[in-house]
Design a protein around this motif. Sequence first.
Motif, PDB file in Angstrom:
ATOM      1  N   PHE A   1      -5.153  12.376  -2.451  1.00 10.15           N
ATOM      2  CA  PHE A   1      -4.831  12.061  -1.059  1.00 10.15           C
ATOM      3  C   PHE A   1      -5.519  13.014  -0.084  1.00 10.15           C
ATOM      4  O   PHE A   1      -5.860  12.614   1.041  1.00 10.15           O
ATOM      5  CB  PHE A   1      -3.315  12.109  -0.856  1.00 10.15           C
ATOM      6  CG  PHE A   1      -2.844  11.521   0.437  1.00 10.15           C
ATOM      7  CD1 PHE A   1      -3.077  10.186   0.746  1.00 10.15           C
ATOM      8  CD2 PHE A   1      -2.154  12.304   1.361  1.00 10.15           C
ATOM      9  CE1 PHE A   1      -2.631   9.639   1.942  1.00 10.15           C
ATOM     10  CE2 PHE A   1      -1.699  11.770   2.565  1.00 10.15           C
ATOM     11  CZ  PHE A   1      -1.937  10.434   2.848  1.00 10.15           C
TER      12      PHE A   1
ATOM     13  N   LEU B   1       1.364   4.163  -2.822  1.00  6.31           N
ATOM     14  CA  LEU B   1       1.192   5.582  -2.518  1.00  6.31           C
ATOM     15  C   LEU B   1       2.410   6.382  -2.972  1.00  6.31           C
ATOM     16  O   LEU B   1       2.278   7.438  -3.597  1.00  6.31           O
ATOM     17  CB  LEU B   1       0.962   5.751  -1.014  1.00  6.31           C
ATOM     18  CG  LEU B   1       0.733   7.155  -0.453  1.00  6.31           C
ATOM     19  CD1 LEU B   1      -0.137   7.086   0.798  1.00  6.31           C
ATOM     20  CD2 LEU B   1       2.053   7.841  -0.081  1.00  6.31           C
TER      21      LEU B   1
ATOM     22  N   MET C   1       2.929   9.345  -5.892  1.00  8.65           N
ATOM     23  CA  MET C   1       3.581  10.633  -5.679  1.00  8.65           C
ATOM     24  C   MET C   1       4.681  10.865  -6.714  1.00  8.65           C
ATOM     25  O   MET C   1       4.842  11.967  -7.227  1.00  8.65           O
ATOM     26  CB  MET C   1       4.198  10.691  -4.273  1.00  8.65           C
ATOM     27  CG  MET C   1       3.212  10.716  -3.137  1.00  8.65           C
ATOM     28  SD  MET C   1       4.031  10.835  -1.509  1.00  8.65           S
ATOM     29  CE  MET C   1       4.493  12.574  -1.482  1.00  8.65           C
TER      30      MET C   1
ATOM     31  N   TRP D   1      -1.609  13.121  -7.219  1.00  8.08           N
ATOM     32  CA  TRP D   1      -1.612  12.459  -5.914  1.00  8.08           C
ATOM     33  C   TRP D   1      -2.181  13.396  -4.844  1.00  8.08           C
ATOM     34  O   TRP D   1      -2.968  12.972  -3.989  1.00  8.08           O
ATOM     35  CB  TRP D   1      -0.196  12.050  -5.528  1.00  8.08           C
ATOM     36  CG  TRP D   1      -0.094  11.592  -4.105  1.00  8.08           C
ATOM     37  CD1 TRP D   1      -0.337  10.349  -3.618  1.00  8.08           C
ATOM     38  CD2 TRP D   1       0.243  12.411  -2.969  1.00  8.08           C
ATOM     39  NE1 TRP D   1      -0.169  10.335  -2.246  1.00  8.08           N
ATOM     40  CE2 TRP D   1       0.184  11.579  -1.829  1.00  8.08           C
ATOM     41  CE3 TRP D   1       0.599  13.760  -2.817  1.00  8.08           C
ATOM     42  CZ2 TRP D   1       0.465  12.063  -0.548  1.00  8.08           C
ATOM     43  CZ3 TRP D   1       0.866  14.239  -1.542  1.00  8.08           C
ATOM     44  CH2 TRP D   1       0.807  13.393  -0.429  1.00  8.08           C
ATOM     45  N   SER D   2      -1.797  14.665  -4.878  1.00  9.52           N
ATOM     46  CA  SER D   2      -2.282  15.640  -3.899  1.00  9.52           C
ATOM     47  C   SER D   2      -3.802  15.733  -3.920  1.00  9.52           C
ATOM     48  O   SER D   2      -4.457  15.769  -2.870  1.00  9.52           O
ATOM     49  CB  SER D   2      -1.672  17.021  -4.181  1.00  9.52           C
ATOM     50  OG  SER D   2      -0.266  16.996  -4.077  1.00  9.52           O
TER      51      SER D   2
ATOM     52  N   THR E   1      -5.448  20.070  -0.211  1.00 10.16           N
ATOM     53  CA  THR E   1      -4.917  19.887  -1.565  1.00 10.16           C
ATOM     54  C   THR E   1      -3.919  20.993  -1.892  1.00 10.16           C
ATOM     55  O   THR E   1      -2.808  20.727  -2.369  1.00 10.16           O
ATOM     56  CB  THR E   1      -6.051  19.893  -2.601  1.00 10.16           C
ATOM     57  OG1 THR E   1      -6.969  18.835  -2.318  1.00 10.16           O
ATOM     58  CG2 THR E   1      -5.502  19.694  -4.011  1.00 10.16           C
TER      59      THR E   1
ATOM     60  N   ASP F   1       0.833  -1.206   0.000  1.00  7.53           N
ATOM     61  CA  ASP F   1       0.000   0.000   0.000  1.00  7.53           C
ATOM     62  C   ASP F   1       0.866   1.253   0.000  1.00  7.53           C
ATOM     63  O   ASP F   1       0.609   2.208  -0.746  1.00  7.53           O
ATOM     64  CB  ASP F   1      -0.918   0.022   1.232  1.00  7.53           C
ATOM     65  CG  ASP F   1      -1.878  -1.151   1.265  1.00  7.53           C
ATOM     66  OD1 ASP F   1      -2.314  -1.581   0.190  1.00  7.53           O
ATOM     67  OD2 ASP F   1      -2.184  -1.621   2.378  1.00  7.53           O
TER      68      ASP F   1
ATOM     69  N   ILE G   1      -5.818   6.653   8.169  1.00 12.42           N
ATOM     70  CA  ILE G   1      -4.359   6.767   8.238  1.00 12.42           C
ATOM     71  C   ILE G   1      -3.842   6.311   9.602  1.00 12.42           C
ATOM     72  O   ILE G   1      -2.847   5.586   9.691  1.00 12.42           O
ATOM     73  CB  ILE G   1      -3.922   8.208   7.936  1.00 12.42           C
ATOM     74  CG1 ILE G   1      -4.308   8.569   6.493  1.00 12.42           C
ATOM     75  CG2 ILE G   1      -2.417   8.374   8.141  1.00 12.42           C
ATOM     76  CD1 ILE G   1      -4.041  10.004   6.116  1.00 12.42           C
TER      77      ILE G   1
ATOM     78  N   VAL H   1      -8.696  11.803   1.504  1.00 13.48           N
ATOM     79  CA  VAL H   1      -8.437  10.727   2.467  1.00 13.48           C
ATOM     80  C   VAL H   1      -8.039  11.324   3.814  1.00 13.48           C
ATOM     81  O   VAL H   1      -8.489  10.884   4.871  1.00 13.48           O
ATOM     82  CB  VAL H   1      -7.327   9.779   1.945  1.00 13.48           C
ATOM     83  CG1 VAL H   1      -6.996   8.723   2.990  1.00 13.48           C
ATOM     84  CG2 VAL H   1      -7.749   9.132   0.641  1.00 13.48           C
ATOM     85  N   VAL H   2      -7.204  12.349   3.771  1.00 12.15           N
ATOM     86  CA  VAL H   2      -6.771  13.015   5.002  1.00 12.15           C
ATOM     87  C   VAL H   2      -7.944  13.749   5.648  1.00 12.15           C
ATOM     88  O   VAL H   2      -8.133  13.691   6.861  1.00 12.15           O
ATOM     89  CB  VAL H   2      -5.620  13.997   4.709  1.00 12.15           C
ATOM     90  CG1 VAL H   2      -5.219  14.744   5.973  1.00 12.15           C
ATOM     91  CG2 VAL H   2      -4.421  13.256   4.132  1.00 12.15           C
TER      92      VAL H   2
ATOM     93  N   ALA I   1       7.665  11.680   2.922  1.00 11.46           N
ATOM     94  CA  ALA I   1       6.645  10.622   2.959  1.00 11.46           C
ATOM     95  C   ALA I   1       7.283   9.259   3.149  1.00 11.46           C
ATOM     96  O   ALA I   1       6.789   8.429   3.925  1.00 11.46           O
ATOM     97  CB  ALA I   1       5.819  10.649   1.675  1.00 11.46           C
TER      98      ALA I   1
END
Length: 276
Positions: free
Chosen positions: A164, A149, A153, A160-161, A182, A145, A226, A167-168, A197
């Motif tokens: 993701f 990810l 990136m 990706w930004s 974002t 995973d 997360i 999700v955050v 990361a």
Amino acid sequence: MSTTTPSALKRSNVVISGTSGLNTQTMVFLDCLGGEQSMWRLLVPAFEEQYRVVVVELIGMGNSDLTAYGRAAHSTLEGHASDLLKVMSELALHDAVFVGHSAGALIGVLAAVREPQRFAKMVLVSPSPRYIDEQDCAGNFEHKDINELLAAMDGDYNGWSQAFAPVVAGTDEHPEMVMELTNSFVRTNPEIARHFARVSFFSDSRAALPFFTIPTLIVQSANDVIAPLAVGHYINEQLADSRMVVVETGGHCPHLSAPQKTLSAMDKFLHHETAR
């Protein structure tokens, strides 16, 4: 011609506000990947009348000194803990309240293990000592995973930004929060973000927990993919003097999605005896 090394405060883009005075306690805020000063704007005003507030950016994030970021120096979270301790040393801080988010929370833990006299109480928001799912610490990721990810990136950082950030945020109720996250990710230097990361998601800070004795509040979102609840419970069980509060919100940033509930938990912790 000789050059002058920037101070730790300049390198970490430190902003100081609130009350000043000989006996005024200091509260230090530290964020994580993509973090900026503004991420704490919903909490900081509540503490400025009572505390001297020091907001620190991780070197490499926000408006910190990007030239001070080094792959060797920052190849572990310990490197960032050194940066934090340099800031606290420059300000001659002792018995401070520390508030850290995500990887920033664990950076605070590592710093406190090394120099516990600088910390009086700790507030760990959505912390995780290990993101990979292993037998004794139920992280929410497999190696594959995280590799996927990181590959995303590497392949398309802006894409990706955008993927993701929701999700955050973890909630459909705050589209403005998704946009803020974002934009924060996009503004972060992609090379530094990719490196941090890798350092963060593959980090393992579990060995530090038994040596950590500072009274601690763990603030955990009820639904966080997360850092899930099981991780919060794991940390709470490992620490000598801690309590955990579950905030009824989604995502990895309860200080943004549920600031009043987060403030309430912090107020009770800071003004009452810590109890497990």
